[in-house]
Scaffold this motif. Structure first.
Motif, PDB file in Angstrom:
ATOM      1  N   MET A 182       0.854  -1.112  -0.343  1.00 36.92           N
ATOM      2  CA  MET A 182       0.304   0.293  -0.054  1.00 36.92           C
ATOM      3  C   MET A 182       0.844   1.227   0.695  1.00 36.92           C
ATOM      4  O   MET A 182       2.188   1.779   0.542  1.00 36.92           O
ATOM      5  N   VAL A 183       0.536   2.180  -0.104  1.00 36.27           N
ATOM      6  CA  VAL A 183       0.705   3.415  -0.394  1.00 36.27           C
ATOM      7  C   VAL A 183       0.346   5.364   0.287  1.00 36.27           C
ATOM      8  O   VAL A 183      -0.833   5.103   0.166  1.00 36.27           O
ATOM      9  N   ALA A 184       0.542   5.441   0.890  1.00 36.91           N
ATOM     10  CA  ALA A 184      -0.184   6.257   2.297  1.00 36.91           C
ATOM     11  C   ALA A 184       0.666   7.695   1.591  1.00 36.91           C
ATOM     12  O   ALA A 184       2.111   8.234   1.138  1.00 36.91           O
ATOM     13  N   VAL A 185       0.135   8.593   1.417  1.00 36.57           N
ATOM     14  CA  VAL A 185      -0.147   9.868   0.766  1.00 36.57           C
ATOM     15  C   VAL A 185      -0.217  10.465   1.954  1.00 36.57           C
ATOM     16  O   VAL A 185      -2.015  10.225   2.297  1.00 36.57           O
ATOM     17  N   GLY A 186       0.495  11.590   1.475  1.00 35.84           N
ATOM     18  CA  GLY A 186       0.275  13.429   2.966  1.00 35.84           C
ATOM     19  C   GLY A 186      -0.108  13.966   2.386  1.00 35.84           C
ATOM     20  O   GLY A 186      -1.528  14.889   2.253  1.00 35.84           O
ATOM     21  N   ARG A 187       1.190  15.016   1.970  1.00 34.03           N
ATOM     22  CA  ARG A 187       0.950  16.569   1.078  1.00 34.03           C
ATOM     23  C   ARG A 187       0.134  16.327  -0.454  1.00 34.03           C
ATOM     24  O   ARG A 187      -0.282  17.652  -0.158  1.00 34.03           O
ATOM     25  N   ALA A 188      -0.369  15.361  -1.137  1.00 34.65           N
ATOM     26  CA  ALA A 188      -0.507  15.360  -1.722  1.00 34.65           C
ATOM     27  C   ALA A 188      -2.118  15.128  -1.655  1.00 34.65           C
ATOM     28  O   ALA A 188      -2.959  16.112  -2.035  1.00 34.65           O
ATOM     29  N   LEU A 189      -1.991  14.523  -0.418  1.00 30.30           N
ATOM     30  CA  LEU A 189      -4.247  15.019  -0.030  1.00 30.30           C
ATOM     31  C   LEU A 189      -4.814  16.138   0.593  1.00 30.30           C
ATOM     32  O   LEU A 189      -5.311  15.906   1.094  1.00 30.30           O
ATOM     33  N   LEU A 190      -3.123  16.701   1.608  1.00 34.91           N
ATOM     34  CA  LEU A 190      -3.414  17.551   1.910  1.00 34.91           C
ATOM     35  C   LEU A 190      -4.078  19.076   0.749  1.00 34.91           C
ATOM     36  O   LEU A 190      -4.170  19.672   0.974  1.00 34.91           O
ATOM     37  N   GLN A 191      -3.157  18.812  -0.400  1.00 34.59           N
ATOM     38  CA  GLN A 191      -2.998  19.884  -1.154  1.00 34.59           C
ATOM     39  C   GLN A 191      -4.669  19.571  -1.885  1.00 34.59           C
ATOM     40  O   GLN A 191      -5.451  20.930  -2.007  1.00 34.59           O
ATOM     41  N   ASP A 192      -5.264  18.388  -2.456  1.00 33.07           N
ATOM     42  CA  ASP A 192      -6.541  18.155  -3.274  1.00 33.07           C
ATOM     43  C   ASP A 192      -6.793  16.724  -2.111  1.00 33.07           C
ATOM     44  O   ASP A 192      -6.031  15.837  -2.465  1.00 33.07           O
ATOM     45  N   PRO A 193      -8.240  16.731  -1.487  1.00 31.85           N
ATOM     46  CA  PRO A 193      -8.581  16.004  -0.869  1.00 31.85           C
ATOM     47  C   PRO A 193      -8.887  14.862  -2.211  1.00 31.85           C
ATOM     48  O   PRO A 193      -9.544  14.166  -2.311  1.00 31.85           O
ATOM     49  N   GLU A 194      -9.216  15.631  -3.188  1.00 26.52           N
ATOM     50  CA  GLU A 194     -10.007  14.752  -4.412  1.00 26.52           C
ATOM     51  C   GLU A 194      -8.369  13.850  -5.830  1.00 26.52           C
ATOM     52  O   GLU A 194      -8.940  13.503  -5.994  1.00 26.52           O
ATOM     53  N   TRP A 195      -7.512  13.885  -4.542  1.00 16.26           N
ATOM     54  CA  TRP A 195      -5.900  13.577  -5.416  1.00 16.26           C
ATOM     55  C   TRP A 195      -6.836  12.084  -5.626  1.00 16.26           C
ATOM     56  O   TRP A 195      -6.054  10.970  -6.474  1.00 16.26           O
ATOM     57  N   ALA A 196      -7.212  11.138  -4.626  1.00 18.62           N
ATOM     58  CA  ALA A 196      -7.309   9.034  -5.350  1.00 18.62           C
ATOM     59  C   ALA A 196      -7.825   9.613  -6.551  1.00 18.62           C
ATOM     60  O   ALA A 196      -7.998   8.458  -7.117  1.00 18.62           O
ATOM     61  N   ALA A 197      -9.311  10.241  -6.183  1.00 14.39           N
ATOM     62  CA  ALA A 197     -10.357   9.920  -7.334  1.00 14.39           C
ATOM     63  C   ALA A 197      -9.700  10.924  -8.836  1.00 14.39           C
ATOM     64  O   ALA A 197     -10.114   9.209  -9.870  1.00 14.39           O
ATOM     65  N   LYS A 198      -8.870  11.699  -8.272  1.00 17.63           N
ATOM     66  CA  LYS A 198      -8.063  11.887  -9.952  1.00 17.63           C
ATOM     67  C   LYS A 198      -7.311  10.711 -10.230  1.00 17.63           C
ATOM     68  O   LYS A 198      -7.386  10.484 -11.096  1.00 17.63           O
ATOM     69  N   VAL A 199      -6.732   9.376  -9.950  1.00 17.15           N
ATOM     70  CA  VAL A 199      -4.999   8.898  -9.998  1.00 17.15           C
ATOM     71  C   VAL A 199      -6.447   7.338 -10.285  1.00 17.15           C
ATOM     72  O   VAL A 199      -5.602   6.462 -11.897  1.00 17.15           O
ATOM     73  N   LEU A 200      -7.219   7.798  -9.470  1.00 15.99           N
ATOM     74  CA  LEU A 200      -7.879   6.043  -9.643  1.00 15.99           C
ATOM     75  C   LEU A 200      -8.871   6.445 -10.848  1.00 15.99           C
ATOM     76  O   LEU A 200      -9.770   4.959 -11.866  1.00 15.99           O
TER      77      LEU A 200
END
Length: 374
Positions: free
Chosen positions: A337-355
């Motif tokens: 698994m991969v934990a994401v910090g600042r990128a998710l702080l910057q953009d709450p939609e980070w996971a949705a955009k990647v997926l």
């Protein structure tokens, strides 16, 4: 012929579910724990509920909360950091878990004791002493706090177990134990701050005894399939170049007792996930952790961004960094698994955009995001 684009490959690799103990996490994306200090009186409120639920709704599979203080008076140094004990505090956390589940995510609290990072007189319990294995906050300094007695050790072990039992009772999906970054558990691991001559000090195995006792107590306090995640690091906030282990064999001496005590998954914290941990191998710390223990492992460290996360707290931004190398390693099962910090702080939609194959929409990190944390 169908051509697989980098974006669709990201969605394919990261969308796979994974089992941690008895928990099935819907994908491989974890929200890394990030201290926020937005919980006056240690109580998570409506804004905290929204903060986590928003990211779960956008596709984060597993949320690890910001560090939460266990029920020991010396555990923390702020009245605005959430606590994981007390009726009002736990009621707030129950609502957080409920909202994350409603949004389709899973969530574990990070249970935390800061040890000697605390200074005498700090909140939330100003009269509590700073405590640690030897009263040292760093290597090569004089003691500034209290070396823990056996009673202190027992009290802290009990506080972690009580917090874990509370987490299961109020609806969380597991717990993460914070054993990284120079805080209490890590102070026992690190020879620089652990000068004890009893069963809790000495070689690497002895220095892991305290953490292993906490893991065992937590394991006994919760259901057999309730996941225990253990976060650890080589680096310390007191010394970024500090190392617990110079060789894989030294790392094995630390991790084996933890795995045996009941850890279901490890969270190997590094500042840059792509750097090899030991000479002669490309494996990072998470890769070595999986190789040694056979347990599922979370990697973390500047994921999606080209820049050390510590600089973000100094006001520095960071450009977007591709994740092809990360995907290669996930696909090769170096880690799980991969934990994401600042990128998710910057953009709450980070996971949705990647997926959803929208990598082109990812934005550089702006340190001003630290001021909003919405």
């Amino acid at each position: 012929m169908t051509v697989t684009t980098p974006a669709s490959r990201a969605a394919q690799i990261l969308s796979r579910p994974i089992a941690l103990g008895g928990l099935t996490v819907p994908n491989r994306i974890v929200m890394a724990p990030m201290t926020r200090m937005f919980s006056p009186g240690g109580v998570p409120g409506e804004d905290v509920r929204s903060y986590y639920a928003r990211r779960a709704a956008a596709g984060v599979g597993l949320i690890v909360t910001e560090g939460t203080y266990v029920g020991h008076d010396s555990a923390g140094n702020s009245d605005r950091v959430p606590r994981f004990h007390g009726e009002e505090q736990l009621a707030g956390w129950a609502k957080v878990a409920e909202d994350v589940h409603a949004a389709g995510g899973t969530i574990v609290p990070q249970l935390w004791h800061i040890g000697m990072v605390r200074e005498q007189g700090q909140a939330p319990y100003a009269d509590a002493p700073a405590v640690g294995p030897s009263g040292l906050v760093n290597a090569g300094v004089e003691p500034t706090g209290k070396a823990m007695t056996q009673q202190d050790v027992d009290d802290v072990v009990g506080a972690f177990a009580e917090a874990a039992a509370a987490a299961e009772r109020i609806g969380f999906d597991g717990v993460e134990l914070h054993g990284a970054h120079g805080y209490l558990l890590d102070q026992f691991f690190w020879a620089g701050t652990n000068r004890r001559t009893d069963a809790y000090g000495g070689d690497a195995v002895a220095r892991a005894t305290f953490a292993a006792e906490i893991v065992a107590a937590v394991r006994a306090a919760v259901s057999p399939d309730f996941p225990i995640i253990f976060r650890y690091s080589q680096w310390k906030q007191q010394d970024y170049k500090a190392r617990l282990a110079e060789t894989p064999e030294e790392l094995e001496a630390i991790l084996t007792p933890l795995a045996a005590a009941g850890v279901d998954a490890f969270h190997a914290s590094t500042r840059r996930y792509w750097l090899p941990e030991f000479d002669g191998s490309d494996l990072n710390l998470a890769g070595w952790t999986k190789k040694i223990t056979g347990k599922p492992v979370i990697t973390v460290g500047s994921v999606g961004l080209d820049g050390d996360f510590l600089k973000g707290f100094q006001g520095e931004g960071a450009p977007v960094k591709g994740i092809d190398n990360l995907l290669d390693r996930l696909e090769a099962e170096e880690f799980d698994m991969v934990a994401v910090g600042r990128a998710l702080l910057q953009d709450p939609e980070w996971a949705a955009k990647v997926l959803s194959d929208r990598l082109s929409e990812l934005a550089p990190y702006d340190a001003a995001a630290l001021q909003s944390l919405s």
